[in-house]
Design a protein around this motif. Sequence first.
Motif: not given
Lengths: 299, 299
Positions: B280-296
């Motif tokens: 996926f392209g930039p349309e998955a950026d929110l999912l990427r940010a959620i992945a980082r958020y789970t541990v931060e």
Amino acid sequence: MPRASLSLAPALDRIAADIDRALDALLVVPDDPRAPLFQAMRHAAIGGGKRLRPLLVCATCELFNIDRAAALRVAVAIECMHVYSLIHDDLPAMDDDDMRRGKPTVHKQFGEATAILAGDALHALAFAVLADERTHPDPFVRADLTLELGRASGPDGMAGGQMMDLAAESTSFDLAGVTRLQQLKTGALIAFCVEAGAIMGRVAPDGRTGLRGYARDIGLAYQIADDLLDAEGSAAAAGKKVGKDAAAGKATFVSLLGAERARAQAALLVEQAIAHLRPFGPEADLLRAIARYTVERDH
Amino acid sequence: MPRASLSLAPALDRIAADIDRALDALLVVPDDPRAPLFQAMRHAAIGGGKRLRPLLVCATCELFNIDRAAALRVAVAIECMHVYSLIHDDLPAMDDDDMRRGKPTVHKQFGEATAILAGDALHALAFAVLADERTHPDPFVRADLTLELGRASGPDGMAGGQMMDLAAESTSFDLAGVTRLQQLKTGALIAFCVEAGAIMGRVAPDGRTGLRGYARDIGLAYQIADDLLDAEGSAAAAGKKVGKDAAAGKATFVSLLGAERARAQAALLVEQAIAHLRPFGPEADLLRAIARYTVERDH
């Protein structure tokens, strides 16, 4: 023994065996730490109960020539839902019952935490069984069944009725209040049994009016009979404690109407239920027999 | 504050407001004896929580250009399911917690019977919301959503995981056991959030492999972060009691791996989750940010 109950006996025996067999296959105890959960679900669900709701599903499905295997899957889903509600209603924080269907209640046998989870698991399973394509090939039927079951078990159905039942210990309900309570607590799921048959038979909502009337009437008749058994019956026959409503000071059909008028009202409801089946021929005889059985049973 | 959390803040605020508004409309307190039931449901469901699951649903739906109103209905259903599980997990017979999301738990505020019923009612409501045709016009989508939610919450999902969690007080699980426990207890519902987006987008099951991997990895990362917060965090930030697992002698990722290796494992899982989104392209950026958020996150 009354004639109607006699003619129903083979159908009750057959459905009990079918439901036990289906639940036995559905609830295989896994070889992992979830084993007590499955054992508790089996304890509550298998080998007990009148299986009146499953019989209602199958009897209504017969009207519309629905395959018995499909009807049984819906019946199993509804029985899972019913059993979940019994497990939670029996909990110490609720009715605090020790015996159910002639056996110790789930929390007595397995502890309170496992009982809460066994109820929760059966609740979820009811939906998973209904929504499975093995239940019906048409996804519209599956979605419709699930929607109606969700309504029947939610805050405008069983859960709402049980909340009213808790309130009944501190509020004095009149006849309209007790009727409403019972329509939510037990009536909604009984109505869904009949509705499910009509959904499986793809009867349009406005063609279901008669069946809905039948379900409403037998649901109330069943509850009045329950109140009479609670007031007059024996724990040995009921397989659970009796006389609880009077002890808790709860208004019931019997406390509000007296036993004689309650009995007459139940009989009237049965006749009314049967009248709703007038459009149907002998294919509805099982439903007619079930209507009579709701008030003639001794447990 | 880390960059990823910063960029996620507006999305978290927006979903929180949307979910609160939808739940407020769904849970209108009736003027009858069921009022305490609805008040208890509102107390637990409205105005609290990170709303991570609803955000996951909406973020996945964005990948497939699903209408936000439809995504929000699924998100509300999942949040009802999540909140029901919190209410029951907090009960005296289970984890016996007094505080949740910075407020008294439901049984502390409304009593145990009402808490059990509020959980039950939210459980049923989750299915009724999903199966409603306002959620999706295609009955196949509705039936599929319901089936998967039933699996995620039943004995092979949340309820089974909670049973393993109860067993964890008397059994010592190894890393595989704790992983399995968490995949059932929290992973199954998190996976369903992502799966629901794919179902709504009519992605065929074999096209969902990458998203499934993403969901599995963030589910575990989220749980490891939870264990770290439980071991090291403050009750004020968590809005609930911390240090409970160690007190109960339960094996966790932190007790088995140590804090340092657990933190490294969580970071690895986040990178792995993000790698699953490569198609996926930039349309998955929110999912990427959620992945980082789970541990931060700090709570």
